[in-house]
Design an enzyme around this catalytic site. Structure first.
Site, short mmCIF file in Angstrom:
data_model
loop_
_atom_site.label_atom_id
_atom_site.label_comp_id
_atom_site.label_asym_id
_atom_site.label_seq_id
_atom_site.Cartn_x
_atom_site.Cartn_y
_atom_site.Cartn_z
N GLY A 46 0.84 -1.19 0.00
CA GLY A 46 0.00 0.00 0.00
C GLY A 46 0.87 1.24 0.00
N GLN A 51 3.32 9.91 1.35
CA GLN A 51 4.61 9.21 1.44
C GLN A 51 5.55 9.60 0.30
OE1 GLN A 51 2.56 5.20 2.28
NE2 GLN A 51 4.45 5.02 3.43
N CYS A 94 6.00 -0.23 7.67
CA CYS A 94 5.68 0.97 6.89
C CYS A 94 6.91 1.39 6.11
CB CYS A 94 5.24 2.10 7.83
SG CYS A 94 4.78 3.62 6.96
N HIS A 136 -4.35 1.61 7.78
CA HIS A 136 -2.96 2.08 7.84
C HIS A 136 -2.77 3.25 6.87
CE1 HIS A 136 1.58 1.16 7.88
NE2 HIS A 136 1.45 1.96 6.83
N GLU A 137 -3.29 3.12 5.65
CA GLU A 137 -3.12 4.17 4.63
C GLU A 137 -3.94 5.42 4.97
OE1 GLU A 137 -0.72 3.59 3.00
OE2 GLU A 137 -0.65 1.41 2.91
N HIS A 140 -2.25 7.59 7.32
CA HIS A 140 -1.25 8.46 6.68
C HIS A 140 -1.89 9.76 6.21
CE1 HIS A 140 2.50 6.22 6.48
NE2 HIS A 140 1.92 5.14 5.94
O1 GNR Z 1 4.05 -2.64 2.61
C1 GNR Z 1 3.38 -2.48 3.63
N1 GNR Z 1 3.03 -3.57 4.36
C2 GNR Z 1 2.09 -3.52 5.39
C3 GNR Z 1 2.00 -4.63 6.24
C4 GNR Z 1 1.07 -4.65 7.26
C5 GNR Z 1 0.23 -3.58 7.43
C6 GNR Z 1 0.33 -2.45 6.62
C7 GNR Z 1 1.25 -2.43 5.60
S1 GNR Z 1 1.34 -1.05 4.55
C8 GNR Z 1 3.02 -1.12 4.08
C9 GNR Z 1 3.33 -0.04 3.03
C10 GNR Z 1 3.12 1.32 3.64
O2 GNR Z 1 3.90 1.85 4.39
N2 GNR Z 1 2.00 1.92 3.37
O3 GNR Z 1 1.71 3.11 3.91
NI NI Z 2 2.80 3.17 5.79
#
Ligand code: GNR
Ligand code: NI
Length: 184
Positions: A46, A51, A94, A136-137, A140
C-alpha cells in the site's frame, strides 16, 4: 510514470493532514500511476500520496502475492463509514518507518466510501489484510503512523532510532565535536 522518493521518519511532512481531491481527473490518475510504480518498486502492499510528499487524499493498494497477477486498487477521498467492534491484530510495517515491525490492533471490518480511478463513488466492506491496510493508509492521510498505535515506550524507541539515523547522516561539522553514539 515515475518512481518517486519515499519520505521517511523523521520527515515532518509525514505529519501533514492531506486534502480531498474532490474529483479524480487525469492529474489524480497520473499521481496514482506514479504511486503504484513507486509502491511496486519498494516493494510494498500500500502507499499513501503523502509518502511521496503529495498532501492529497489518495491511496493505492495491491495485495496480490508475488506469483499472482497484479491487482491494483485505487482510492481517493476515502471515508470510513463504520468500524466493527471486533478487532484483529497484524504485524505491520511501513515504507516510511523502515526496518521496524510491530503488532497493531485495529477494527477487523470497516465499511468504506471512496472515489475509484474512474471518479465513480463506491462503497465496500473490507476485512482481513485489506481492512488493516486501508486503515494504515487512511491514517497516513491524517498524519498518523502505525507507531502511534503502540505503547509510548515502543513508539519513542522507534522514533529515537530514526532521529539518531538522521543526525548521523548530517555533515560532521554540523554535529559538532561530540562523541558519536553507538548505533542501535
Ligand atoms: O508494505 C506495507 N506492508 C504492510 C503490512 C502490514 C500492514 C500495513 C502495511 S502497509 C506497508 C506499506 C506502507 O507503508 N503503506 O503506507
Ligand atoms: Ni505506511
Amino acid at each position: 510514470m515515475a518512481i518517486r522518493p519515499i519520505l521517511c521518519l523523521p520527515d515532518p511532512k509525514l505529519r501533514a493532514v492531506s486534502e480531498n481531491v474532490g474529483v479524480v481527473d487525469d492529474s489524480v490518475r497520473a499521481l496514482m500511476d506514479d504511486m503504484l510504480e513507486t509502491m511496486y518498486d519498494a516493494p510494498g502492499i500500500g502507499l499513501a500520496a503523502i509518502q511521496i510528499g503529495v498532501a492529497r487524499r489518495v491511496l493505492v493498494i495491491d495485495l496480490a502475492k508475488q506469483d499472482e497477477t497484479p491487482a491494483p486498487q485505487f482510492f481517493a477521498d476515502p471515508e470510513i463509514l463504520t468500524r466493527s467492534e471486533e478487532t484483529s491484530v497484524y504485524e505491520e510495517g511501513c515504507l516510511s518507518v523502515p526496518d521496524y515491525y510491530e503488532e497493531v490492533n485495529r477494527p477487523a471490518k470497516i465499511r468504506l466510501r471512496f472515489l475509484d480511478r474512474n471518479n465513480e463513488r463506491r462503497e465496500i466492506e473490507a476485512e482481513g489484510l485489506l481492512a488493516t491496510c486501508l486503515q494504515h493508509e487512511i491514517d497516513h492521510l491524517d498524519g498518523k503512523l502505525f507507531i502511534d498505535h503502540l505503547s509510548r515506550l515502543k513508539r519513542e524507541r522507534a522514533i529515537k532510532k530514526y532521529a539518531k539515523a538522521a543526525r548521523n547522516s548530517e555533515p560532521a561539522a554540523a554535529r559538532g565535536p561530540e562523541i558519536r553514539e553507538k548505533q542501535g
